[in-house]
Write an enzyme that holds these catalytic residues in place. Structure first.
Site, PDB file in Angstrom:
ATOM      1  N   GLN A  89      -0.128  12.027  -4.523  1.00 49.40           N
ATOM      2  CA  GLN A  89      -0.160  12.183  -3.069  1.00 49.40           C
ATOM      3  C   GLN A  89       1.192  11.844  -2.438  1.00 49.40           C
ATOM      4  OE1 GLN A  89      -3.927  11.195  -0.911  1.00 49.40           O
ATOM      5  NE2 GLN A  89      -4.474  10.166  -2.823  1.00 49.40           N
TER       6      GLN A  89
ATOM      7  N   ASP B 234       0.844  -1.193   0.000  1.00 51.67           N
ATOM      8  CA  ASP B 234       0.000   0.000   0.000  1.00 51.67           C
ATOM      9  C   ASP B 234       0.886   1.253   0.000  1.00 51.67           C
ATOM     10  OD1 ASP B 234      -2.289   1.521   0.079  1.00 51.67           O
ATOM     11  OD2 ASP B 234      -2.691   1.204   2.210  1.00 51.67           O
TER      12      ASP B 234
END
Length: 585
Positions: free
Chosen positions: A244, A213
């Site tokens: 991000q 992740d």
């Protein structure tokens, strides 16, 4: 037998494509609010449900909270599951490998893990034993250099002296104490796997699927670890969003994300572009901003949510006026579901004062309130002693903080100067006499952030002519901060943008959207740094679900000009209801 079909929740077409991927590398490029964690969770469930033994799956997350959520979902989906996949952070995964292989790097399996404070003490002893100057080789700077070497898998033998000797002696001390530092938990497993083919084969055979992740945030050593382990089966499944990536200062390199197909040419790429979190106006504003970055993976962020309220832009002349406008905006909504975000911790000073003035309860997420920060307490203690030489508590703090020579000079001169100098002049004397900038640099890794807090205190002090008036104001502010401390009271959340990543709120106000704050003044001469600042702004904007307010004072950030005007409602009224002549340019 595929047990997944019986527990599969509603997934959109792209999520389903990612979850149902078969063999081979997979990159899930997930826009903000597009359900990436849910998709990763369902991917793990799909693998277990389709018959992959759980012990052959490794799912690496960046927080234990995310790992716990996946564990809970797995147990809910498979009531009879006796063995879970590995679900945890990079460091916990590395620690597991070292429990079995510690002897290969000179430790026993009952090793201990030194935190940053423990590591700092070892470095301090090493520097002292080498009879090196603490001022020339500050512990914080040395620790940062050692961490960089390990994170980047650099060759320590190429270091210049005395850093090479410091590093070698530091490593020897860790080994003698049967200890690893935090960076060792990644670097040492990588070294073991690189140097021992049999050990590498053992772990490659053991782990068939590796899922990661927040892949945009991994550093060099972390990527080396998963790349080594996934080389045999090539079932490396990663999820993230290059837009991000905001942790460059920690060593994160989002180019690992952008270059995924180069390292894994057979990779399948799935784009998740539908935002489920925010209103259409917020999504469109954020998408318009981030498209100005050149270094990114092309994607389309969209939502089927309603348009919602326009993005509010507040214009002010000063930090104080901005803070009161922010409070006025807050009072229009639900305080408990509101957050104020800012680029630097120093910005919280004016905001906290406005909240206290209006008796609005708040909490600082992941940090201390302004007047509780060490550097502020140090300076304020000196100011209090200057005003009142009978203040033994403040004098004791100065004695504990400063070296004997600086302490004695402050003790002798402050009482007389307190009657002559203005607050801002007195702070200047305190900083110069105590060599406070050098003190912070030598003692703290985040000394630049702490200096920003001191500068903010100086800015506030410039509004006062007398020391008594200034110290009294600070004391009253600290006292008013004790209001409304009941456990059931809804509080506004205050935090830096970096700490807000992964969170979401109905109402988000971003303070200080000024040129020089975001983008930060240190980034203004580098295109790469400007793009990182734009990603930071994008992260902040996409934390909002229903309402987004962007506030600035003075010179507006260039980022405000990148948002289409039709999405904005511009408010430049001052606190008396008159229009200010404030321009975005």
């Amino acid at each position: 037998m595929d047990r997944f079909k019986d527990i599969q929740p509603s997934l959109n077409t792209q999520q389903q494509e990612a979850v149902s991927h078969g063999e081979g590398p997979l990159l899930i490029s997930a826009g903000a609010g597009s359900g990436k964690t849910r998709t990763l969770t369902q991917r793990v469930i799909k693998l277990v449900g389709s018959g992959v033994p759980p012990e052959r799956i490794v799912a690496i997350t960046f927080t234990n909270k995310a790992a716990d959520e996946i564990k809970a979902r797995l147990r809910s989906s498979f009531k009879d599951l006796e063995v879970l996949p590995f679900l945890g952070t990079f460091h916990s995964f590395g620690a597991r490998i070292l429990r079995n292989e510690a002897q290969l790097v000179g430790r026993e399996n009952n090793y201990v893990i030194f935190d940053n404070d423990d590591s700092e003490k070892v470095i301090k002893k090493t520097i002292r034993d080498m009879e090196l100057s603490n001022e020339r080789y500050p512990v914080g700077k040395v620790q940062k250099k050692i961490s960089f070497i390990k994170d980047e898998l650099a060759d320590s033998s190429e270091l210049e002296e005395p850093f090479r000797s410091i590093f070698e002696k530091y490593e020897e001390r860790l080994k003698m104490q049967n200890a690893f530092d935090f960076d060792d938990l990644i670097e040492k497993p990588v070294r073991i796997l690189q140097r021992n083919k049999e050990i590498l084969k053992k772990y490659q055979d053991r782990f068939e699927y590796i899922l990661v992740d927040e892949f945009q945030d991994i550093n060099t050593s972390q990527y080396a670890l998963v790349r080594l382990l996934a080389h045999k089966h090539k079932n490396l499944n990663v999820v993230g969003d290059d837009n991000q990536s905001i942790y460059k200062f920690r060593g994160a390199d989002f180019r690992n994300f952008l270059n995924f197909e180069k390292d894994w040419p057979e990779a399948k790429i799935v784009h998740l572009g539908e935002n489920y979190r925010s209103s259409k106006n917020i999504v469109d504003a954020a998408a318009s901003l981030i498209k100005n970055n050149k270094l990114q993976r092309p994607k389309h962020l969209w939502t089927s949510n309603d348009g919602g309220e326009p993005v509010i832009v507040l214009a002010s002349w000063s930090a104080e006026e901005e803070a009161f406008k922010i409070v006025n905006e807050l009072l229009k909504g639900n305080l408990g579901s509101s957050a104020i975000l800012y680029r630097t911790n120093a910005q919280s000073r004016a905001i906290e004062q406005a909240l206290n003035f209006n008796s609005i309860p708040y909490e600082i997420f992941g940090g201390l309130k302004f007047y509780e920060r060490k550097e502020i307490k140090d300076i304020v203690a000196a100011l209090r002693y200057a005003m009142n030489p009978l203040d033994e508590i403040s004098l004791e703090r100065l004695h504990k903080t400063f070296r004997k020579k600086e302490f004695l000079e402050l003790k002798e001169k402050l009482p007389a100067l307190g009657e002559k100098l203005s607050p801002i002049e007195l702070i200047g004397f305190i900083i110069k006499t105590s060599q406070y900038e050098s003190y912070l640099e030598n003692k703290f890794d985040n000394y630049e952030e702490r200096l920003e807090n001191v500068v903010e205190l100086i800015n506030f002090a410039s509004n006062f002519q007398t020391l008594i008036e200034f110290v009294e104001r600070i004391s009253l502010l600290e006292s008013s901060d004790k209001i409304k401390q009941g456990t059931n009271i809804k509080r506004v959340k205050l935090m830096t943008i970096h700490l807000s990543k992964g969170l979401e709120f109905d109402n988000v106000i971003i303070a200080g959207v000024n040129e020089g704050i975001i983008p930060h003044q240190k980034s203004l001469f580098s295109n790469d740094d400007i793009e990182e600042e734009r990603r930071l702004m994008y992260v902040a904007m996409t934390r909002a679900r229903k309402k987004l307010t962007l506030s600035f004072y003075g010179l507006a950030s260039r980022f405000l000009q990148e948002i289409p005007p039709e999405l904005i409602e511009f408010d430049s009224k001052n606190n008396w209801g008159d229009e200010d002549e404030v321009n975005l340019i």
